[in-house]
Design a protein around this motif. Structure first.
Motif, PDB file in Angstrom:
ATOM      1  N   LEU A 141       5.184   8.636   2.406  1.00  0.00           N
ATOM      2  CA  LEU A 141       4.647   8.104   3.659  1.00  0.00           C
ATOM      3  C   LEU A 141       5.391   6.854   4.116  1.00  0.00           C
ATOM      4  CD1 LEU A 141       0.897   8.731   2.839  1.00  0.00           C
ATOM      5  CD2 LEU A 141       2.131   9.712   4.785  1.00  0.00           C
ATOM      6  N   ILE A 142       5.797   6.020   3.170  1.00  0.00           N
ATOM      7  CA  ILE A 142       6.577   4.819   3.514  1.00  0.00           C
ATOM      8  C   ILE A 142       7.941   5.238   4.067  1.00  0.00           C
ATOM      9  CG2 ILE A 142       7.772   2.806   2.546  1.00  0.00           C
ATOM     10  CD1 ILE A 142       5.290   2.555   0.614  1.00  0.00           C
ATOM     11  N   THR A 148       3.734   0.636   6.166  1.00  0.00           N
ATOM     12  CA  THR A 148       4.670  -0.299   5.530  1.00  0.00           C
ATOM     13  C   THR A 148       4.315  -0.420   4.046  1.00  0.00           C
ATOM     14  OG1 THR A 148       3.235  -2.200   5.913  1.00  0.00           O
ATOM     15  CG2 THR A 148       4.819  -1.637   7.674  1.00  0.00           C
ATOM     16  N   PRO A 149       5.243  -0.916   3.228  1.00  0.00           N
ATOM     17  CA  PRO A 149       4.910  -1.153   1.820  1.00  0.00           C
ATOM     18  C   PRO A 149       3.702  -2.081   1.648  1.00  0.00           C
ATOM     19  CG  PRO A 149       7.284  -1.227   2.110  1.00  0.00           C
ATOM     20  CD  PRO A 149       6.677  -1.134   3.492  1.00  0.00           C
ATOM     21  N   ALA A 150       3.589  -3.098   2.514  1.00  0.00           N
ATOM     22  CA  ALA A 150       2.447  -4.025   2.420  1.00  0.00           C
ATOM     23  C   ALA A 150       1.133  -3.305   2.730  1.00  0.00           C
ATOM     24  CB  ALA A 150       2.639  -5.201   3.376  1.00  0.00           C
ATOM     25  N   ALA A 151       1.148  -2.462   3.764  1.00  0.00           N
ATOM     26  CA  ALA A 151      -0.066  -1.702   4.110  1.00  0.00           C
ATOM     27  C   ALA A 151      -0.420  -0.732   2.987  1.00  0.00           C
ATOM     28  CB  ALA A 151       0.146  -0.949   5.424  1.00  0.00           C
ATOM     29  N   ALA A 152       0.588  -0.108   2.390  1.00  0.00           N
ATOM     30  CA  ALA A 152       0.349   0.808   1.264  1.00  0.00           C
ATOM     31  C   ALA A 152      -0.297   0.052   0.106  1.00  0.00           C
ATOM     32  CB  ALA A 152       1.653   1.463   0.820  1.00  0.00           C
ATOM     33  N   SER A 153       0.186  -1.149  -0.155  1.00  0.00           N
ATOM     34  CA  SER A 153      -0.353  -1.964  -1.244  1.00  0.00           C
ATOM     35  C   SER A 153      -1.837  -2.263  -1.017  1.00  0.00           C
ATOM     36  CB  SER A 153       0.453  -3.257  -1.354  1.00  0.00           C
ATOM     37  OG  SER A 153      -0.028  -4.038  -2.402  1.00  0.00           O
ATOM     38  N   HIS A 154      -2.199  -2.593   0.222  1.00  0.00           N
ATOM     39  CA  HIS A 154      -3.611  -2.874   0.553  1.00  0.00           C
ATOM     40  C   HIS A 154      -4.465  -1.616   0.383  1.00  0.00           C
ATOM     41  CE1 HIS A 154      -2.954  -6.955   1.833  1.00  0.00           C
ATOM     42  NE2 HIS A 154      -2.040  -6.582   2.726  1.00  0.00           N
ATOM     43  N   LYS A 155      -3.954  -0.488   0.837  1.00  0.00           N
ATOM     44  CA  LYS A 155      -4.709   0.770   0.731  1.00  0.00           C
ATOM     45  C   LYS A 155      -4.880   1.184  -0.734  1.00  0.00           C
ATOM     46  CE  LYS A 155      -3.929   2.636   5.324  1.00  0.00           C
ATOM     47  NZ  LYS A 155      -5.309   2.525   5.772  1.00  0.00           N
TER      48      LYS A 155
END
Length: 199
Positions: A141-142, A148-155
């Protein structure tokens, strides 16, 4: 492999299998040298010829359970399309596995880590497990710029905390009442976390 080495490997396997059976059916509270040895069909003194202590044995079971859960999840999610749909299939299979084996869930997420093993890598092994199951889909997905990697980290963090909390409430408090209500809540939670992702 020589006969002695084969025999030693087989006996180790008996002890590991016995420990896994106890953990699955009765939980960590029932794991003792005597219980394991009795179920394995050997004297408790024999266990110490193969393992440093019970914690060493339980740690090996954690690794085995992770492999077992990974295979379960892979089987149930492999046909789902890549990206959001496969992530959801992985998450639902992960929840199903721990509901079937609540003793393993308690071993992973309820017991104190000091009761499992003294090794410093035990915590990341357990808390990073869900991320490792989903890793390829997050990367996919990234790469597609779906997030983004930051959004993925939060999810990832929200999914770890959310799924762990849901399992804890359902297994220990039967909340929500009934498996179908749990599945409905799980689907809604996962859909909310994965909304706006399109592969």
């Amino acid at each position: 492999m020589k006969n002695k080495a084969i025999q030693e490997q087989r006996i180790r396997g008996y002890f590991i299998d016995a420990t896994k059976e106890i953990l699955k059916s009765e939980g960590l509270k029932s794991v003792s040298v005597r219980n394991i040895a009795e179920r394995a069909g050997y004297s408790f003194a024999t266990l110490y010829n193969y393992f440093k202590d019970v914690k060493d044995l339980v740690f090996l079971c954690v690794q085995d359970f992770q492999e077992e859960c990974s295979a379960y999840v892979a089987e149930r999610s492999s046909k789902a399309p890549r990206g959001e749909k496969r992530l959801k299939a992985i998450l639902l299979a992960y929840l199903e596995y721990f509901i079937q084996y609540s003793g393993i869930f308690e071993l992973f997420f309820v017991e104190k880590l000091s009761d499992l093993n003294r090794q410093p890598d035990t915590a990341p092994l357990i808390t990073g497990f869900l991320d490792s199951l989903c890793e390829e889909e997050w990367k996919y997905l990234i790469a597609l710029k779906s997030l983004t990697p930051a959004a993925a980290s939060h999810k990832k963090a929200a999914l770890l905390y959310g799924t762990t909390g849901m399992l804890l409430l359902y297994i220990n408090r039967q909340m929500p009442v009934g498996y179908s209500a749990f599945l409905k809540a799980a689907n809604a939670f996962i859909d909310n976390q994965l909304k706006d992702l399109h592969a």
